[in-house]
Write a protein that holds these residues in place. Structure first.
Motif, short mmCIF file in Angstrom:
data_model
loop_
_atom_site.label_atom_id
_atom_site.label_comp_id
_atom_site.label_asym_id
_atom_site.label_seq_id
_atom_site.Cartn_x
_atom_site.Cartn_y
_atom_site.Cartn_z
N VAL A 80 -81.37 12.54 -42.65
CA VAL A 80 -82.58 11.89 -42.27
C VAL A 80 -83.74 11.99 -43.05
CG1 VAL A 80 -84.10 11.46 -40.25
CG2 VAL A 80 -81.37 11.29 -39.77
N LEU A 81 -83.85 13.44 -43.31
CA LEU A 81 -85.09 13.81 -44.19
C LEU A 81 -85.00 13.22 -45.51
CD1 LEU A 81 -87.73 15.30 -44.02
CD2 LEU A 81 -86.37 17.32 -44.67
N ALA A 82 -83.90 13.07 -46.18
CA ALA A 82 -83.76 12.74 -47.58
C ALA A 82 -83.78 11.18 -47.38
CB ALA A 82 -82.21 12.85 -48.09
N VAL A 83 -83.54 10.43 -46.71
CA VAL A 83 -83.60 8.86 -46.34
C VAL A 83 -85.23 8.65 -46.05
CG1 VAL A 83 -83.14 6.84 -45.17
CG2 VAL A 83 -81.32 8.60 -45.36
N GLU A 84 -85.79 9.77 -45.33
CA GLU A 84 -87.14 9.12 -45.04
C GLU A 84 -88.13 9.47 -46.45
OE1 GLU A 84 -87.70 11.59 -41.53
OE2 GLU A 84 -87.20 9.78 -40.30
N SER A 85 -87.46 10.28 -47.31
CA SER A 85 -88.32 10.66 -48.35
C SER A 85 -87.77 9.65 -49.43
CB SER A 85 -87.75 12.18 -48.85
OG SER A 85 -88.08 13.02 -47.94
N GLY A 86 -87.00 8.73 -49.29
CA GLY A 86 -87.13 7.47 -50.14
C GLY A 86 -85.83 7.41 -51.15
N ALA A 87 -84.63 8.12 -50.65
CA ALA A 87 -83.42 8.06 -51.14
C ALA A 87 -83.01 6.61 -51.19
CB ALA A 87 -82.33 9.02 -50.77
N ASP A 88 -82.41 6.20 -52.38
CA ASP A 88 -81.89 4.84 -52.28
C ASP A 88 -80.44 4.73 -51.74
OD1 ASP A 88 -84.06 3.52 -54.00
OD2 ASP A 88 -83.58 5.12 -55.64
N LYS A 89 -79.91 5.92 -51.46
CA LYS A 89 -78.53 5.91 -51.13
C LYS A 89 -78.16 7.25 -50.80
CE LYS A 89 -73.78 5.08 -52.99
NZ LYS A 89 -73.10 4.89 -54.29
N ILE A 90 -77.39 7.51 -49.66
CA ILE A 90 -77.16 8.73 -49.56
C ILE A 90 -75.36 9.04 -49.37
CG2 ILE A 90 -78.93 9.31 -48.04
CD1 ILE A 90 -77.11 9.10 -45.51
N ARG A 91 -74.79 9.99 -49.89
CA ARG A 91 -73.32 10.29 -49.61
C ARG A 91 -73.28 11.34 -48.85
NH1 ARG A 91 -69.84 14.42 -52.36
NH2 ARG A 91 -68.02 14.16 -51.22
N ILE A 92 -72.29 10.93 -47.74
CA ILE A 92 -71.94 11.92 -46.68
C ILE A 92 -70.55 11.99 -46.25
CG2 ILE A 92 -74.27 11.87 -45.38
CD1 ILE A 92 -72.96 10.11 -43.64
N ASN A 93 -70.06 12.92 -45.67
CA ASN A 93 -68.87 12.87 -44.99
C ASN A 93 -69.00 12.88 -43.43
OD1 ASN A 93 -66.75 13.10 -47.04
ND2 ASN A 93 -67.48 15.23 -47.31
N PRO A 94 -69.09 11.43 -42.88
CA PRO A 94 -69.43 11.51 -41.50
C PRO A 94 -68.56 12.57 -40.41
CG PRO A 94 -69.19 9.19 -42.43
CD PRO A 94 -68.62 10.23 -43.32
N GLY A 95 -67.43 12.75 -41.06
CA GLY A 95 -66.34 13.78 -40.44
C GLY A 95 -67.03 15.38 -40.42
#
Lengths: 344, 344
Positions: A80-95
């Motif tokens: 969430v912090l990365a997105v709020e800081s302006g990331a154009d995309k995130i990579r995660i493992n929802p699991g």
């Protein structure tokens, strides 16, 4: 869209890489991104290990000519912090982000910011359930990725990219081939933990190449244990080998055999370096011998073939000039510059 | 059988290369063959440009631990002389050997000596008829090779290997895929004029790899414009990437990212060099960080993951020891030697 760069849906296959700096060291990170962009990288990923990294994305974005993807493990808060800081995309493992409530939290955030998410399954992070059911297999990777996507979809996220990387090339290829049949989402293609330069380039070329030749893959990452600029060069060479980059200079050179009368290797390497960045469609041939040279390189826009005393320079299979061996290099390089449209 | 080495019919995919010496310089030729054999080459080809080369095959054969293939263009007389000098196989284009009578002459000779023939079509030597009909295409390559084989069959030759190389990877892959559907003959697979080291390794990996992953190819040649020993190393890496060589040490290394706390690149390269020749099936992982390291390399027989102060050494995903960073390299290399069965 990752920032201003389209992925999938008929867009060119995009080259991406990942910085090796601490993201919070924005100066080093931006310097590396600058070198990556110059080499031909189109999307850059940065590791987010902690709050400082997540917050630094703001400054990295401001200084970067490339869209910035935040790579996050385990922590919805960092996502969430990365997105709020302006990331154009995130990579995660929802699991592995901490349960469904945390997935919802990330999902709400990326929807609000209208950015895509890559669900990155790999052999090290397969969901326990699928590991039990399928073992460490293509099916386990594919089901793990699709399950991650389904979790995000449940909370309204539709802008998704999938990946299913393994360090085994046959496993990687089998997983992507199966995934491509089961999903319409764009695919991020790569072989993970590909290894040191020499073996890593081979593994990535075989794996990514086999998939691209089958029309599978929308963005590629070559993983090498070294300067990421080398990843970009290797990725460019793979796209070129697959016929997916049209406007570049293809330098063909024969394997020097017993017929070879001169040092064509050195000249071929020199021509390739000179022409690597040129965005024009040309084929230039550097051939060992005049016996096979002009014939085997009939299609080349420009070529040279060596002889004991003289070399022949040819264009489209027709010999245009014979030059003494001592002047061959200099005269040919001048022809190369003219051929690729460089002013002398 | 090429000398004592079986090709096709379920035999392992064979690695071959070609000398860059003048074959008549038997001393240099044999020295290079020795280095090729040591690197893992299983069949070697030599260029026959003239009578001296053809006659030298006798001495080369006598001194070579590898079967020797004579590469001949245009001359049936040289082909016959090479066979009579003891070549274990010849490579010709029946279409450019001087007409049907000359093909019969070569066919009679190889039948008498019970050796195989490779019909090597490539984009530079497509039969005029097929070039007119199909253009410079996969179909033209395939028909050209099959026509060459048919000419030999007409004169009783049945021990044939085929190749259809192009410098374009997609064209090469399309041609071999089509050829594999139309023939039962073993296939010699390669991308011709693949270029300088970096682009040549990528082109060969993509092309040869894509075919091997589809089960196409019985012997491979990587063509690089440099020391042919590099061709053998690249070929070995391609076979390994495709899962076709079982007993070797797979060194996996993560792409170092912002999480990486130490110089894992250097150690990974060192481990790979140390283990390149070992004929045991092991996976050794060199990982940048303790966050993902042991997890992402669960399958590794042995691994190390770096940290700020300490590294962990793990086996099959279980941490077995924590070592101070200064002692990590030395202790890990000792573990590597034990893992690959080398005496210390």
């Amino acid at each position: 869209m990752v920032g201003g760069v389209s992925v999938g849906g008929g867009a060119p296959v995009r080259i991406q890489s990942m910085t090796t700096t601490h993201t919070s060291d924005t100066e080093s990170t931006l310097a590396q991104i600058g070198r990556l962009a110059e080499a031909g990288c189109e999307i850059v990923r940065v590791a987010v290990r902690n709050e400082a990294d997540a917050r630094a994305i703001r400054a990295v974005k401001d200084g970067s000519s490339l869209p910035v993807v935040a790579d996050i493990h385990f922590s919805a808060a960092l996502a969430v912090l990365a997105v709020e800081s302006g990331a154009d995309k995130i990579r995660i493992n929802p699991g592995n982000i901490g349960g469904e409530e945390q997935v919802k939290r990330v999902a709400d955030c990326v929807r609000a910011h209208k950015i895509p998410v890559r669900v990155g399954a790999n052999t090290g992070s397969i969901e326990r359930e699928y590991l039990m059911r399928y073992g460490r297999s293509a099916a386990a990777l594919v089901e793990s990725a699709l399950h991650g996507a389904a979790l995000l979809e449940k909370y309204g996220v539709e802008d998704i990219v999938l990946s299913v990387k393994a360090s085994s090339v046959p496993l990687t290829v089998a997983a992507y081939a199966s995934l491509a049949e089961k999903t319409q989402y764009p695919l991020h293609v790569g072989v993970t933990e590909a290894g040191t330069h020499e073996s890593g380039v081979v593994k990535s070329s075989v794996g990514i190449g086999a998939l691209l030749l089958r029309g599978i893959g929308d963005t590629v990452r070559v993983s090498l244990t070294e300067d990421p600029v080398e990843e970009v060069y290797a990725a460019k060479r793979i796209l070129r080998a697959c016929g997916l980059e049209k406007d570049f200079v293809d330098v063909i050179a024969c394997p020097t055999c017993g017929r070879c009368e001169w040092d064509s290797m050195r000249l071929a390497a020199e021509v390739e370096r000179m022409a690597f960045g040129a965005k024009v469609r040309r084929t230039i041939a550097v051939m060992g011998c005049a016996v096979n040279g002009p014939g085997e390189a009939k299609d080349a826009d420009l070529g040279i073939a060596g002889g004991r005393e003289n070399c022949v320079i040819f264009k489209k299979g027709e010999i245009v000039r014979t030059v003494a061996r001592e002047q061959a290099r200099e005269q040919f390089l001048a022809e190369v510059r003219a051929c690729i449209g460089e002013e002398e």
